[in-house]
Design a protein around this motif. Structure first.
Motif, PDB file in Angstrom:
ATOM      1  N   GLY A  64       7.107 -19.942   5.078  1.00 35.17           N
ATOM      2  CA  GLY A  64       8.240 -19.119   5.056  1.00 35.17           C
ATOM      3  C   GLY A  64       8.299 -17.802   4.413  1.00 35.17           C
ATOM      4  O   GLY A  64       9.259 -17.075   4.461  1.00 35.17           O
ATOM      5  N   PHE A  65       7.229 -17.689   3.498  1.00 41.25           N
ATOM      6  CA  PHE A  65       7.246 -16.358   2.850  1.00 41.25           C
ATOM      7  C   PHE A  65       6.489 -15.364   3.506  1.00 41.25           C
ATOM      8  O   PHE A  65       5.603 -15.822   4.407  1.00 41.25           O
ATOM      9  CB  PHE A  65       6.227 -16.586   1.676  1.00 41.25           C
ATOM     10  N   ASP A  66       6.639 -13.988   3.253  1.00 41.49           N
ATOM     11  CA  ASP A  66       5.942 -12.870   4.191  1.00 41.49           C
ATOM     12  C   ASP A  66       5.580 -11.898   3.110  1.00 41.49           C
ATOM     13  O   ASP A  66       6.372 -11.753   2.114  1.00 41.49           O
ATOM     14  CB  ASP A  66       6.484 -12.405   5.101  1.00 41.49           C
ATOM     15  N   THR A  67       4.638 -11.033   3.481  1.00 44.21           N
ATOM     16  CA  THR A  67       4.256  -9.935   2.509  1.00 44.21           C
ATOM     17  C   THR A  67       4.719  -8.585   2.899  1.00 44.21           C
ATOM     18  O   THR A  67       4.642  -7.736   2.033  1.00 44.21           O
ATOM     19  CB  THR A  67       2.612  -9.935   2.604  1.00 44.21           C
ATOM     20  N   ASN A  68       5.583  -8.768   4.199  1.00 44.48           N
ATOM     21  CA  ASN A  68       6.419  -7.763   4.276  1.00 44.48           C
ATOM     22  C   ASN A  68       7.784  -7.264   3.729  1.00 44.48           C
ATOM     23  O   ASN A  68       7.780  -6.347   3.445  1.00 44.48           O
ATOM     24  CB  ASN A  68       6.447  -7.771   5.917  1.00 44.48           C
ATOM     25  N   SER A  69       8.407  -8.416   3.728  1.00 43.01           N
ATOM     26  CA  SER A  69       9.897  -8.175   3.187  1.00 43.01           C
ATOM     27  C   SER A  69       9.999  -8.948   1.967  1.00 43.01           C
ATOM     28  O   SER A  69      10.876  -8.592   1.264  1.00 43.01           O
ATOM     29  CB  SER A  69      10.986  -8.854   4.073  1.00 43.01           C
ATOM     30  N   GLN A  70       8.950  -9.365   1.347  1.00 38.54           N
ATOM     31  CA  GLN A  70       8.904  -9.919  -0.030  1.00 38.54           C
ATOM     32  C   GLN A  70       7.853  -9.298  -0.913  1.00 38.54           C
ATOM     33  O   GLN A  70       6.767  -9.213  -0.268  1.00 38.54           O
ATOM     34  CB  GLN A  70       8.732 -11.308   0.058  1.00 38.54           C
ATOM     35  N   ASN A  71       8.170  -9.365  -2.426  1.00 39.74           N
ATOM     36  CA  ASN A  71       7.042  -8.820  -3.136  1.00 39.74           C
ATOM     37  C   ASN A  71       6.472  -9.942  -3.812  1.00 39.74           C
ATOM     38  O   ASN A  71       6.943 -10.634  -4.848  1.00 39.74           O
ATOM     39  CB  ASN A  71       7.620  -7.817  -4.196  1.00 39.74           C
ATOM     40  N   LEU A  72       5.580 -10.669  -3.188  1.00 38.45           N
ATOM     41  CA  LEU A  72       4.900 -11.936  -3.822  1.00 38.45           C
ATOM     42  C   LEU A  72       4.289 -11.810  -5.109  1.00 38.45           C
ATOM     43  O   LEU A  72       4.349 -12.598  -6.036  1.00 38.45           O
ATOM     44  CB  LEU A  72       3.886 -12.283  -2.726  1.00 38.45           C
ATOM     45  N   GLU A  73       3.849 -10.652  -5.392  1.00 36.59           N
ATOM     46  CA  GLU A  73       3.575 -10.394  -6.904  1.00 36.59           C
ATOM     47  C   GLU A  73       4.521 -10.600  -7.755  1.00 36.59           C
ATOM     48  O   GLU A  73       4.244 -11.031  -8.874  1.00 36.59           O
ATOM     49  CB  GLU A  73       2.424  -9.059  -7.091  1.00 36.59           C
ATOM     50  N   GLU A  74       5.546  -9.927  -7.555  1.00 36.86           N
ATOM     51  CA  GLU A  74       6.517  -9.843  -8.528  1.00 36.86           C
ATOM     52  C   GLU A  74       7.118 -11.657  -8.309  1.00 36.86           C
ATOM     53  O   GLU A  74       7.669 -12.027  -9.687  1.00 36.86           O
ATOM     54  CB  GLU A  74       7.689  -9.239  -8.010  1.00 36.86           C
TER      55      GLU A  74
END
Lengths: 295, 295
Positions: B22-32
């Motif tokens: 359920g994670f995405d790189t579009n709306s979420q800053n995965l690095e942060e």
């Protein structure tokens, strides 16, 4: 087609612990608890199968006693979620054939110990379509493995064994007859490929690794389609094979949530995803109402 | 041993949806969100991995802000349970290699997008021992498939592919060094067989069906033992193969809950089962403390 049960002669009905369900024949009377079960419904996620349990309460018109609610009967085993709604069981199977296999072995032992009469096992799932519109409900006739063979190939004592992977014709017919003219979706029957991986085995190019090209992928998917395969999921061959081997009528009813000929990423809105996931529930719900009304 | 990452060149870091998390790189800053992650711990059941998350809080001496609690970050995807404890992730993988495979593909993409530095993946599991006392902790060196080959054999686009299935030597050494003289249990290393089924593939005679004898079963288990295999579970080959293919250090740390040479049924008391399940957590907990103290 008439089938005869071929259950393991080693079983000790007086002393068996169904480890991943947490039931046992020693301290529990499984016949008293589950002898009335007619249909065992299975699906991947615990959340969806809890939802289906409530849906069944609704359409069967059951009222729980005031102050009670449905109880996950296998919560202490920490593996699957399991609900009983009168003659219907709704249980999660996790993802993939190994997880399905553990559940099936223990559920088949359960209905055997409980002396259920001709129980029917139905999987309600999601799948990737092959040349069919997203939202279509596919009822599987033949299940194919990753090598595109119509068998479940697995290992017994270190040797490969193929086991016939077809579903019960009569149950398929009865499920297709549940189509209503008012439905906004199609119900089709056809082949289903069950794989052991969502990415590489299904030819997705968006996994962590990908050692082939978009062209290789499409060539494979067209070959899949040419076999009469309408959808791809991760349970069908194992499910078809073990139920048939044990003489249990079974069916696989999956909605497609993508057309794999057009892409890999599943990107439905939560609302549409929920609407699609309800479709196998609607079809199986009608099947169960009809079945119970005949008895 | 030095390994280089071999990640899929098709990936679009700006536009990827990790469907089963359920994670995405579009709306979420995965690095942060995940850039600080050093160790990804995985185990079969959601319940156990939530317990491990709390255990990590405890031994790392972290205090959550008053009025907060650990949150299952993937609850809305309804597949796995996922907790973050500072630089440690604790996530469930379900049962079997297909379920593990989906998680691994998406976790490897996650740590890649998050730019984690040399993350280590560790599975904490339960297993059936082969000639070792129940309660022993086995750290896998080589993983064997059901045919007793030291590979993960799977399918890509309809063809069988073998992938090397060994774990990282350095990580194994470091884990074994976590043994303490006060421990009431043994830590051994050796081979692990990963199967696609708990009953027939592992030679149990108490499944729903059983087409072989007790003698056939023992003959098979002694053959397994002669290969240097110390325990049997359902994830090792796939886990070893994909992590190695991607250049990610990985280890499989399982406690045995039965000695399969003596029987099939798992019948531990809940207390002893809990004590056994804590053992991989204790060993991995020490490993993580040591790792973090060096950085």
């Amino acid at each position: 087609m008439k089938m005869s049960r071929k259950i393991n002669v080693n079983l000790d009905p007086e002393n068996d612990f169904l480890y991943h369900l947490g039931f046992d024949t020693n301290s529990q009377n499984l016949e008293e608890m589950f002898g009335d079960v007619r249909v065992v419904c299975m699906g991947g996620s615990a959340h969806r199968m809890e939802g289906f349990a409530h849906y069944m309460l609704d359409i069967l018109g059951y009222n729980l006693p005031i102050g009670t609610k449905l109880d996950d009967m296998t919560i202490n085993a920490h593996r699957y979620s399991f609900f009983k709604i009168g003659p219907v069981i709704s249980v999660s199977h996790g993802m993939g054939m190994p997880s399905m296999s553990i559940l099936l072995h223990e559920m088949i032992k359960l209905v055997t110990y409980a002396k259920c009469k001709d129980p029917i096992f139905i999987r309600l799932g999601t799948s990737g379509g092959v040349g069919v519109d997203p939202g279509t409900v596919v009822i599987t006739d033949k299940a194919y493995n990753e090598l595109l063979h119509n068998v479940h190939e697995f290992c017994i004592l270190g040797k490969r064994v193929p086991r016939e992977a077809v579903f019960d014709e009569e149950t398929i017919k009865q499920l297709i007859a549940c189509k209503s003219e008012e439905d906004s979706f199609d119900i089709v029957n056809g082949g289903t490929m069950g794989t052991n991986d969502f990415y590489e085995a299904q030819g997705r190019i968006d996994g962590a690794v990908c050692d082939y090209t978009q062209e290789d992928k499409l060539e494979f998917l067209y070959k899949v389609q040419a076999k009469g395969i309408k959808n791809i999921e991760m349970e069908a061959p194992m499910f078809a094979a073990l139920t048939r081997h044990c003489g249990i009528r079974a069916a696989d009813v999956c909605v497609t949530i993508i057309n794999r000929l057009n892409g890999d990423q599943v990107s439905l809105s939560p609302e549409l995803k929920h609407e699609f996931e309800m479709r196998p529930q609607i079809v199986v719900g009608r099947f169960i109402k009809e079945l119970l009304s005949r008895e």
